[in-house]
Design an enzyme around this catalytic site. Sequence first.
Site, PDB file in Angstrom:
ATOM      1  N   ARG A  56       2.217   1.298 -13.212  1.00  0.00           N
ATOM      2  CA  ARG A  56       1.057   0.396 -13.104  1.00  0.00           C
ATOM      3  C   ARG A  56       0.192   0.504 -14.374  1.00  0.00           C
ATOM      4  O   ARG A  56      -0.118   1.585 -14.841  1.00  0.00           O
ATOM      5  CB  ARG A  56       0.233   0.763 -11.870  1.00  0.00           C
ATOM      6  N   GLY A 104      -3.491  -0.771 -15.968  1.00  0.00           N
ATOM      7  CA  GLY A 104      -4.775  -1.385 -15.610  1.00  0.00           C
ATOM      8  C   GLY A 104      -5.366  -2.173 -16.764  1.00  0.00           C
ATOM      9  O   GLY A 104      -4.659  -2.602 -17.681  1.00  0.00           O
ATOM     10  N   GLU A 134     -12.478  -1.888 -11.101  1.00  0.00           N
ATOM     11  CA  GLU A 134     -11.236  -2.337 -10.474  1.00  0.00           C
ATOM     12  C   GLU A 134     -10.399  -3.103 -11.511  1.00  0.00           C
ATOM     13  O   GLU A 134     -10.680  -4.268 -11.829  1.00  0.00           O
ATOM     14  CB  GLU A 134     -11.623  -3.256  -9.315  1.00  0.00           C
ATOM     15  N   GLY A 135      -9.395  -2.413 -12.055  1.00  0.00           N
ATOM     16  CA  GLY A 135      -8.650  -2.945 -13.189  1.00  0.00           C
ATOM     17  C   GLY A 135      -8.088  -4.335 -12.979  1.00  0.00           C
ATOM     18  O   GLY A 135      -8.149  -5.186 -13.874  1.00  0.00           O
ATOM     19  N   THR A 158     -13.234   6.189 -15.426  1.00  0.00           N
ATOM     20  CA  THR A 158     -12.614   5.927 -16.724  1.00  0.00           C
ATOM     21  C   THR A 158     -13.675   6.192 -17.781  1.00  0.00           C
ATOM     22  O   THR A 158     -14.866   6.135 -17.481  1.00  0.00           O
ATOM     23  CB  THR A 158     -12.174   4.449 -16.755  1.00  0.00           C
TER      24      THR A 158
HETATM   25  N1  LIG Z   1     -11.230   4.256 -13.507  1.00  0.00           N
HETATM   26  C1  LIG Z   1     -11.284   2.993 -13.784  1.00  0.00           C
HETATM   27  O1  LIG Z   1     -12.208   2.414 -14.340  1.00  0.00           O
HETATM   28  C2  LIG Z   1     -10.087   2.323 -13.349  1.00  0.00           C
HETATM   29  C3  LIG Z   1      -9.499   1.495 -14.425  1.00  0.00           C
HETATM   30  N2  LIG Z   1     -10.349   0.384 -14.769  1.00  0.00           N
HETATM   31  C4  LIG Z   1      -8.175   1.008 -13.924  1.00  0.00           C
HETATM   32  O2  LIG Z   1      -8.134   0.086 -13.143  1.00  0.00           O
HETATM   33  O3  LIG Z   1      -7.196   1.593 -14.296  1.00  0.00           O
END
Ligand SMILES: NC(=O)C[C@H](N)C(=O)O
Length: 323
Positions: free
Chosen positions: A222, A224, A246-247, A194
């Site tokens: 979904r 996040g 980990e969202g 991200t």
């Molecule tokens: N790529 C990420 O950092 C994942 C993001 N935090 C999510 O859970 O959507």
Amino acid sequence: MGAWAIAVHGGAGVDPNLPKERQDEAKRLLTRCLDIGISALRSNVPAIDVVELVVRELETDPLFNSGRGSALTEKGTVEMEASIMDGPKRRCGAVSGLTTVKNPISLARLVMEKSPHSYLTTPGAEEFAKKQGVEMVDNDYFITEDNVGMLKLAKEANSILFDYRIPTVGTCGAAVDSHLQMNGLPISVYAPETVGCVVVDKEGRCAAGTSTGGLMNKMSGRIGDSPIIGAGTYACELCGVSCTGEGEAIIRSTLARDVAAVMEYKGLNLHEAVDYVIKNRLNEGKAGLIAVSKNGEVACGFNTTGMFRGCATEGGFMEVGVW
Ligand SMILES: NC(=O)C[C@H](N)C(=O)O
């Protein structure tokens, strides 16, 4: 007059086996983004504008998981989300479920500035985008060959991948051996990717922004942490914070807001606050964050193997790192 500072990230949880060329490519992009931010800050561009500018650059480049190059849903489509927050008045804007908006961070900014609301999701978010005249593209624009391949691997492994950018089947196989589970499905924890940016300008104004395609092979619908103010993004008079990882864990921990909260209520400085939340708030989750304070400090913390990140301060400090 205070001192400016800026930090960018391209995700936490990097695979130790990630090929060096991939690492170098990521570092080059982060350096380019820092340079864009630095020259804007030197020209006295306000923090919120710098955040938007830098995140747009990251969204437009297909390397990381945001805008073009976003992770794919289980249906093979892209559903993007982003949020932005302006510290001084705690104004914020967020969007999710986007399928055709080229730069989600700019739509989040428009939600903040041109709508009476804080958060719009589809279909209303895209109707609003059309009315505002933002650039819209076909969903195919966001889908890259790499990601189609990784979705295939994720499906074969029956996994929701954090680390969808590992280029070989072997490494991906290792990735899905992770001990972590989400609804009974294994999750790999190497390279979420991200993107985010936090900035404090010379006036001491803090701002933060985060943008993502979410998780590879995620369920359609979904959402996040990235578009959730207080979880993936937060800015106030004291600091600006952008998270990745980990969202679901970041949401449970209200990670970004907690950095500000421990500064506000425990009197910790930025570095202490970042260390504190990474150690004490992430109950069993893997994540990382970048942060700046109104005093021109910059900090980064993660409990993953690595995190793609870069930072710079007016004092001449500049660093781009992975591990
Ligand atoms: N790529 C990420 O950092 C994942 C993001 N935090 C999510 O859970 O959507």
